[in-house]
Design a protein around this motif. Structure first.
Motif, PDB file in Angstrom:
ATOM      1  N   GLN A 209      -2.365   9.546 -12.118  1.00 30.03           N
ATOM      2  CA  GLN A 209      -2.227   8.087 -12.023  1.00 30.03           C
ATOM      3  C   GLN A 209      -0.819   7.695 -11.579  1.00 30.03           C
ATOM      4  O   GLN A 209      -0.645   6.782 -10.759  1.00 30.03           O
ATOM      5  CB  GLN A 209      -2.562   7.436 -13.366  1.00 30.03           C
ATOM      6  N   VAL A 210       0.183   8.372 -12.113  1.00 31.41           N
ATOM      7  CA  VAL A 210       1.564   8.103 -11.712  1.00 31.41           C
ATOM      8  C   VAL A 210       1.740   8.382 -10.221  1.00 31.41           C
ATOM      9  O   VAL A 210       2.343   7.586  -9.487  1.00 31.41           O
ATOM     10  CB  VAL A 210       2.552   8.946 -12.541  1.00 31.41           C
ATOM     11  N   ILE A 211       1.190   9.486  -9.762  1.00 26.81           N
ATOM     12  CA  ILE A 211       1.281   9.821  -8.334  1.00 26.81           C
ATOM     13  C   ILE A 211       0.591   8.753  -7.495  1.00 26.81           C
ATOM     14  O   ILE A 211       1.131   8.297  -6.471  1.00 26.81           O
ATOM     15  CB  ILE A 211       0.663  11.207  -8.072  1.00 26.81           C
ATOM     16  N   ALA A 212      -0.584   8.327  -7.917  1.00 24.32           N
ATOM     17  CA  ALA A 212      -1.333   7.312  -7.165  1.00 24.32           C
ATOM     18  C   ALA A 212      -0.557   5.998  -7.092  1.00 24.32           C
ATOM     19  O   ALA A 212      -0.498   5.351  -6.037  1.00 24.32           O
ATOM     20  CB  ALA A 212      -2.699   7.094  -7.803  1.00 24.32           C
ATOM     21  N   ILE A 213       0.042   5.591  -8.215  1.00 26.36           N
ATOM     22  CA  ILE A 213       0.812   4.345  -8.237  1.00 26.36           C
ATOM     23  C   ILE A 213       2.008   4.447  -7.306  1.00 26.36           C
ATOM     24  O   ILE A 213       2.273   3.543  -6.492  1.00 26.36           O
ATOM     25  CB  ILE A 213       1.276   4.015  -9.666  1.00 26.36           C
ATOM     26  N   ARG A 214       2.733   5.551  -7.398  1.00 25.52           N
ATOM     27  CA  ARG A 214       3.923   5.711  -6.558  1.00 25.52           C
ATOM     28  C   ARG A 214       3.548   5.723  -5.077  1.00 25.52           C
ATOM     29  O   ARG A 214       4.229   5.116  -4.242  1.00 25.52           O
ATOM     30  CB  ARG A 214       4.678   6.991  -6.930  1.00 25.52           C
ATOM     31  N   GLN A 215       2.467   6.421  -4.752  1.00 20.98           N
ATOM     32  CA  GLN A 215       2.064   6.493  -3.346  1.00 20.98           C
ATOM     33  C   GLN A 215       1.588   5.150  -2.817  1.00 20.98           C
ATOM     34  O   GLN A 215       1.727   4.869  -1.623  1.00 20.98           O
ATOM     35  CB  GLN A 215       0.975   7.555  -3.169  1.00 20.98           C
ATOM     36  N   SER A 216       1.047   4.313  -3.701  1.00 24.07           N
ATOM     37  CA  SER A 216       0.576   2.995  -3.262  1.00 24.07           C
ATOM     38  C   SER A 216       1.723   2.010  -3.062  1.00 24.07           C
ATOM     39  O   SER A 216       1.603   1.050  -2.305  1.00 24.07           O
ATOM     40  CB  SER A 216      -0.416   2.416  -4.281  1.00 24.07           C
ATOM     41  N   PHE A 274      13.339 -11.343   1.658  1.00 24.28           N
ATOM     42  CA  PHE A 274      13.659 -10.168   2.459  1.00 24.28           C
ATOM     43  C   PHE A 274      12.510  -9.171   2.638  1.00 24.28           C
ATOM     44  O   PHE A 274      12.629  -8.258   3.453  1.00 24.28           O
ATOM     45  CB  PHE A 274      14.853  -9.422   1.841  1.00 24.28           C
ATOM     46  N   LYS A 275      11.424  -9.304   1.899  1.00 24.22           N
ATOM     47  CA  LYS A 275      10.358  -8.311   2.013  1.00 24.22           C
ATOM     48  C   LYS A 275       9.823  -8.282   3.453  1.00 24.22           C
ATOM     49  O   LYS A 275       9.444  -9.306   4.015  1.00 24.22           O
ATOM     50  CB  LYS A 275       9.211  -8.602   1.049  1.00 24.22           C
ATOM     51  N   GLY A 276       9.816  -7.087   4.043  1.00 26.21           N
ATOM     52  CA  GLY A 276       9.296  -6.917   5.389  1.00 26.21           C
ATOM     53  C   GLY A 276      10.233  -7.340   6.502  1.00 26.21           C
ATOM     54  O   GLY A 276       9.890  -7.244   7.689  1.00 26.21           O
ATOM     55  N   ILE A 277      11.441  -7.785   6.160  1.00 25.76           N
ATOM     56  CA  ILE A 277      12.394  -8.262   7.158  1.00 25.76           C
ATOM     57  C   ILE A 277      13.030  -7.076   7.897  1.00 25.76           C
ATOM     58  O   ILE A 277      13.300  -6.026   7.311  1.00 25.76           O
ATOM     59  CB  ILE A 277      13.501  -9.112   6.488  1.00 25.76           C
ATOM     60  N   ARG A 278      13.271  -7.260   9.176  1.00 18.15           N
ATOM     61  CA  ARG A 278      13.931  -6.232   9.977  1.00 18.15           C
ATOM     62  C   ARG A 278      15.251  -6.781  10.527  1.00 18.15           C
ATOM     63  O   ARG A 278      15.311  -7.896  11.038  1.00 18.15           O
ATOM     64  CB  ARG A 278      13.032  -5.804  11.138  1.00 18.15           C
ATOM     65  N   PHE A 279      16.309  -5.973  10.403  1.00 19.42           N
ATOM     66  CA  PHE A 279      17.601  -6.289  11.001  1.00 19.42           C
ATOM     67  C   PHE A 279      17.991  -5.107  11.886  1.00 19.42           C
ATOM     68  O   PHE A 279      18.508  -4.098  11.394  1.00 19.42           O
ATOM     69  CB  PHE A 279      18.660  -6.523   9.926  1.00 19.42           C
ATOM     70  N   GLY A 280      17.723  -5.224  13.163  1.00 17.26           N
ATOM     71  CA  GLY A 280      17.991  -4.112  14.070  1.00 17.26           C
ATOM     72  C   GLY A 280      17.130  -2.916  13.711  1.00 17.26           C
ATOM     73  O   GLY A 280      15.902  -3.025  13.601  1.00 17.26           O
ATOM     74  N   GLU A 281      17.766  -1.800  13.491  1.00 19.70           N
ATOM     75  CA  GLU A 281      17.042  -0.562  13.189  1.00 19.70           C
ATOM     76  C   GLU A 281      16.823  -0.357  11.688  1.00 19.70           C
ATOM     77  O   GLU A 281      16.203   0.619  11.281  1.00 19.70           O
ATOM     78  CB  GLU A 281      17.803   0.642  13.763  1.00 19.70           C
ATOM     79  N   ALA A 282      17.354  -1.254  10.878  1.00 18.30           N
ATOM     80  CA  ALA A 282      17.180  -1.167   9.421  1.00 18.30           C
ATOM     81  C   ALA A 282      16.246  -2.272   8.958  1.00 18.30           C
ATOM     82  O   ALA A 282      16.169  -3.342   9.569  1.00 18.30           O
ATOM     83  CB  ALA A 282      18.527  -1.282   8.719  1.00 18.30           C
ATOM     84  N   GLY A 283      15.523  -2.029   7.887  1.00 18.72           N
ATOM     85  CA  GLY A 283      14.603  -3.045   7.401  1.00 18.72           C
ATOM     86  C   GLY A 283      14.298  -2.899   5.924  1.00 18.72           C
ATOM     87  O   GLY A 283      14.759  -1.973   5.250  1.00 18.72           O
ATOM     88  N   VAL A 284      13.523  -3.854   5.428  1.00 18.84           N
ATOM     89  CA  VAL A 284      13.031  -3.842   4.047  1.00 18.84           C
ATOM     90  C   VAL A 284      11.537  -3.570   4.109  1.00 18.84           C
ATOM     91  O   VAL A 284      10.814  -4.180   4.903  1.00 18.84           O
ATOM     92  CB  VAL A 284      13.300  -5.192   3.347  1.00 18.84           C
ATOM     93  N   HIS A 285      11.075  -2.653   3.298  1.00 19.40           N
ATOM     94  CA  HIS A 285       9.674  -2.266   3.361  1.00 19.40           C
ATOM     95  C   HIS A 285       8.759  -3.453   3.083  1.00 19.40           C
ATOM     96  O   HIS A 285       9.061  -4.305   2.238  1.00 19.40           O
ATOM     97  CB  HIS A 285       9.399  -1.146   2.354  1.00 19.40           C
ATOM     98  N   GLN A 286       7.650  -3.514   3.806  1.00 17.33           N
ATOM     99  CA  GLN A 286       6.768  -4.678   3.719  1.00 17.33           C
ATOM    100  C   GLN A 286       5.976  -4.740   2.422  1.00 17.33           C
ATOM    101  O   GLN A 286       5.461  -5.803   2.053  1.00 17.33           O
ATOM    102  CB  GLN A 286       5.803  -4.678   4.906  1.00 17.33           C
ATOM    103  N   GLN A 287       5.863  -3.629   1.705  1.00 14.33           N
ATOM    104  CA  GLN A 287       5.123  -3.643   0.437  1.00 14.33           C
ATOM    105  C   GLN A 287       6.037  -3.586  -0.785  1.00 14.33           C
ATOM    106  O   GLN A 287       5.658  -4.060  -1.851  1.00 14.33           O
ATOM    107  CB  GLN A 287       4.148  -2.459   0.390  1.00 14.33           C
ATOM    108  N   GLN A 288       7.212  -2.998  -0.633  1.00 15.51           N
ATOM    109  CA  GLN A 288       8.121  -2.849  -1.765  1.00 15.51           C
ATOM    110  C   GLN A 288       9.523  -3.257  -1.325  1.00 15.51           C
ATOM    111  O   GLN A 288      10.211  -2.531  -0.618  1.00 15.51           O
ATOM    112  CB  GLN A 288       8.113  -1.403  -2.274  1.00 15.51           C
ATOM    113  N   ALA A 289       9.941  -4.443  -1.761  1.00 21.87           N
ATOM    114  CA  ALA A 289      11.217  -4.999  -1.308  1.00 21.87           C
ATOM    115  C   ALA A 289      12.426  -4.234  -1.826  1.00 21.87           C
ATOM    116  O   ALA A 289      13.541  -4.433  -1.346  1.00 21.87           O
ATOM    117  CB  ALA A 289      11.320  -6.466  -1.725  1.00 21.87           C
ATOM    118  N   LEU A 290      12.219  -3.360  -2.788  1.00 23.44           N
ATOM    119  CA  LEU A 290      13.325  -2.582  -3.337  1.00 23.44           C
ATOM    120  C   LEU A 290      13.694  -1.399  -2.442  1.00 23.44           C
ATOM    121  O   LEU A 290      14.706  -0.746  -2.646  1.00 23.44           O
ATOM    122  CB  LEU A 290      12.936  -2.077  -4.735  1.00 23.44           C
ATOM    123  N   VAL A 291      12.874  -1.151  -1.422  1.00 26.63           N
ATOM    124  CA  VAL A 291      13.057   0.015  -0.561  1.00 26.63           C
ATOM    125  C   VAL A 291      13.589  -0.422   0.805  1.00 26.63           C
ATOM    126  O   VAL A 291      12.938  -1.177   1.524  1.00 26.63           O
ATOM    127  CB  VAL A 291      11.729   0.781  -0.385  1.00 26.63           C
TER     128      VAL A 291
END
Length: 347
Positions: A209-216, A274-291
């Motif tokens: 379950q932990v693996i499934a949550i992390r992968q999602s 900021f979720k899903g935002i792109r600044f040049g070649e760097a961005g914020v992941h569209q599902q997890q804003a902490l990444v």
């Protein structure tokens, strides 16, 4: 010891930041490590699997990537003491222990990185931290060349913190870690995603379950280069929390030390737009804003610039200053986000 040939770092960090590496050493023993440190006359950085590292400049210091491997196991009643070389992969260790019936690590499945790096950050997830199971570490002192055993209490583990990030920073290396596990499984299901599991859940089910949550929630660095959670979840006083919750009644929070609350950094970043935002070649992941993610050919300066935009806007909106969880490394070794940012501005 002759260093491995290395001209770039893209394959050495999960953010896939490319920088020039003057030399890469892969010590396989304490003797190798002693020889390298004794003879080296240049700035260096100890690298695990690069899953929590941001190279901030076009050149790195000398990199030392310990490959001390192996496990030894001692049983004492229901307790299992397992000593593991610092170069072992963390998730592979979790899987090994689960398969052997040694319990306590199930909630820490799929956390990237090496075993030796785990105490430095006091890694944690889903209601469990390394501090819950750490018994001791073997510490190689760069000055005396001695290896000593440090009990868990001496490591001063706290939320994403330890003595190795403070008083002992740059003064030695963790060469092995000893964990105290149990043959008796006790499920820890307090976190969302796990609290729906039945009370008689098995260790295998929690692990899966932990693996499934992390992968999602978290992108695979092999598909989208990233360093996992880029910022720590901020911890604020109850008085600050009460002010925030009045203005933001849906703001998630978690228990922390007495008198404090832990906030969800990802939620704060999302609310700041900021979720899903792109600044040049760097961005914020569209599902997890902490990444924060490398969308192509981002360099350290690109990631730093994005991180600073996020910190500025979150601070404006919530009066909360985010601190990076990722470690910043310039050509001289470990640095911090403020120094790295200033360097980038001056270049």
């Amino acid at each position: 010891m002759i260093p491995a040939q290395s001209s770039e770092t893209r394959q050495l960090n999960t953010l896939a930041i490319n920088a020039k590496c003057p030399a890469l050493y892969l010590p396989e023993s304490i003797a190798d490590l002693k020889e390298i440190i004794r003879d080296l006359d240049a700035p260096f950085y100890l690298l695990g699997e690069g899953s929590n590292t941001l190279f901030t400049e076009d050149q790195t210091p000398v990199l030392i990537k310990p490959k001390l491997m192996g496990k030894s196991i001692r049983h004492d009643g229901d307790n299992v003491f397992i000593t593991v070389g610092c170069g072992e992969n963390w998730h592979e260790l979790v899987t090994f222990c689960k398969d052997q019936g040694y319990h306590g690590l199930e909630n820490l499945a799929l956390i990237p990185g090496s075993v030796g790096a785990a105490p430095v950050q006091n890694i944690g997830a889903y209601g469990v931290e390394l501090s819950d199971v750490l018994y001791s570490v073997q510490w190689f002192d760069f000055t005396t060349f001695d290896v000593k055993e440090m009990a868990a209490a001496e490591c001063q583990l706290a939320y994403r913190d330890s003595i190795f990030k403070r008083q002992l920073k740059g003064k030695g290396a963790i060469t092995a870690v000893t964990l105290k596990l149990s043959t008796q499984f006790v499920a820890k299901l307090g976190y969302a995603g796990l609290n729906q599991l039945p009370a008689d859940v098995s260790a295998e089910q929690v692990y899966q379950q932990v693996i499934a949550i992390r992968q999602s929630k978290l992108p695979n660095p092999d598909d989208i280069p990233n360093a996992g959670s880029f910022f720590k979840n901020p911890i604020v006083s109850h008085s600050v929390f009460e002010q925030l919750i009045q203005l933001n009644p849906n703001m998630p929070s978690y228990p922390a030390a007495s008198g404090f609350k832990k906030l969800a950094a990802g939620w704060l970043i999302d609310q700041a737009g900021f979720k899903g935002i792109r600044f040049g070649e760097a961005g914020v992941h569209q599902q997890q804003a902490l990444v924060l993610v490398n969308l192509g050919q981002a360099n350290g300066k690109d990631i730093i610039a994005l991180a600073n935009k996020i910190r500025t806007e979150v601070h404006k909106k919530f009066n909360v200053l985010l601190e990076p969880e990722v470690r910043f490394v310039d050509q001289h070794g470990l640095t911090d986000i403020d120094k790295a940012s200033q360097t980038c501005l001056n270049q």
